[in-house]
Design a protein around this motif. Sequence first.
Motif, mmCIF file in Angstrom:
data_model
loop_
_atom_site.group_PDB
_atom_site.id
_atom_site.type_symbol
_atom_site.label_atom_id
_atom_site.label_comp_id
_atom_site.label_asym_id
_atom_site.label_seq_id
_atom_site.Cartn_x
_atom_site.Cartn_y
_atom_site.Cartn_z
ATOM 1 N N LYS A 102 16.855 0.160 -9.839
ATOM 2 C CA LYS A 102 16.471 1.872 -9.081
ATOM 3 C C LYS A 102 15.015 1.719 -9.636
ATOM 4 N N ALA A 103 14.214 1.286 -10.668
ATOM 5 C CA ALA A 103 13.041 1.383 -10.009
ATOM 6 C C ALA A 103 12.177 0.806 -9.499
ATOM 7 N N GLN A 104 12.860 0.133 -8.186
ATOM 8 C CA GLN A 104 11.547 -0.103 -7.335
ATOM 9 C C GLN A 104 11.511 0.708 -6.374
ATOM 10 N N GLY A 105 10.149 0.310 -5.457
ATOM 11 C CA GLY A 105 9.912 1.364 -4.198
ATOM 12 C C GLY A 105 9.261 2.461 -4.715
ATOM 13 N N HIS A 106 8.545 2.051 -5.645
ATOM 14 C CA HIS A 106 8.227 4.087 -6.771
ATOM 15 C C HIS A 106 6.340 3.217 -6.958
ATOM 16 N N GLY A 107 6.335 1.926 -7.492
ATOM 17 C CA GLY A 107 4.913 0.797 -7.464
ATOM 18 C C GLY A 107 4.728 1.056 -8.798
ATOM 19 N N VAL A 108 6.156 0.687 -9.082
ATOM 20 C CA VAL A 108 6.214 0.544 -10.894
ATOM 21 C C VAL A 108 5.776 -1.441 -10.899
ATOM 22 N N MET A 109 5.623 -2.246 -9.817
ATOM 23 C CA MET A 109 5.495 -3.258 -10.315
ATOM 24 C C MET A 109 4.032 -3.158 -9.650
ATOM 25 N N THR A 110 3.811 -2.909 -9.316
ATOM 26 C CA THR A 110 2.474 -2.925 -8.071
ATOM 27 C C THR A 110 1.556 -3.086 -9.068
ATOM 28 N N ARG A 111 1.893 -1.783 -9.794
ATOM 29 C CA ARG A 111 1.127 -1.212 -10.665
ATOM 30 C C ARG A 111 1.131 -1.735 -12.332
ATOM 31 N N ALA A 142 4.108 -7.919 -0.840
ATOM 32 C CA ALA A 142 3.130 -7.274 -0.584
ATOM 33 C C ALA A 142 2.732 -6.569 -1.784
ATOM 34 N N VAL A 143 3.582 -7.273 -3.224
ATOM 35 C CA VAL A 143 3.135 -6.425 -4.527
ATOM 36 C C VAL A 143 1.277 -7.318 -4.811
ATOM 37 N N ALA A 144 1.526 -9.000 -4.230
ATOM 38 C CA ALA A 144 0.830 -9.549 -4.180
ATOM 39 C C ALA A 144 -0.286 -9.077 -2.903
ATOM 40 N N GLN A 145 0.090 -9.225 -1.811
ATOM 41 C CA GLN A 145 -1.317 -8.457 -0.954
ATOM 42 C C GLN A 145 -2.097 -6.850 -1.371
ATOM 43 N N ARG A 146 -1.101 -5.931 -1.835
ATOM 44 C CA ARG A 146 -1.597 -4.720 -1.689
ATOM 45 C C ARG A 146 -2.499 -4.583 -2.762
ATOM 46 N N LEU A 147 -2.418 -6.153 -3.797
ATOM 47 C CA LEU A 147 -3.566 -6.230 -5.014
ATOM 48 C C LEU A 147 -4.482 -7.084 -4.549
ATOM 49 N N GLY A 148 -4.648 -7.444 -3.454
ATOM 50 C CA GLY A 148 -5.911 -8.206 -2.774
ATOM 51 C C GLY A 148 -6.224 -9.676 -2.838
#
Length: 182
Positions: A102-111, A142-148
């Motif tokens: 339920k917490a996925q898809g909101h940028g929580v993991m990327t941040r 995608a998390v890894a890719q968003r973070l370069g």
Amino acid sequence: MFTHQIDAHLALKLMTEEDADYLFDIIEQDRRQLRRWMPWTDATQTVADELKFIRFARQKFASNEMLPLTIVIDGLPVGCIDLHRIDREQQHAEVGYWLKAKAQGHGVMTRSVNRLLTIGFDELNLHKIMLRADVDNHPSQAVAQRLGMQQEGVLRDHVLVNNEFRSLVVFSTLENEWEAHE
């Protein structure tokens, strides 16, 4: 206690035994989804199993081999993130994480990963941090890719999950790359 506030609602805190009930409840609720990617899911059948892991992680923390954190939103656990296989001599580590559906898809993991990488480089003086994701786990990649992070390659049939060997995509970032990214 070790806490990194990311924003008004999201924080990373050192994993404690008090988190066991919350984390186990999430594992129970999301067992089917977690089981797809996480080899430890089937071995976590009770709160006692989760408590055993937390105690293990805290021992690894005490010996500077792991930084086990609970991801919290408004003070309630929603998942875990860590640096593990911390090698002080070679100055590298790996990121691991999981998050409540339920917490996925909101940028929580990327941040959360963003903050963990900053901690790894700025506070632990690491040179390289790696992240491994299942070849079919596109949100994690995608998390890894968003973070370069740079894709280094694929570890073929590297981990056994649900009696099936799975391949992992390996990403990494170096300290100087992270500084440029920031």
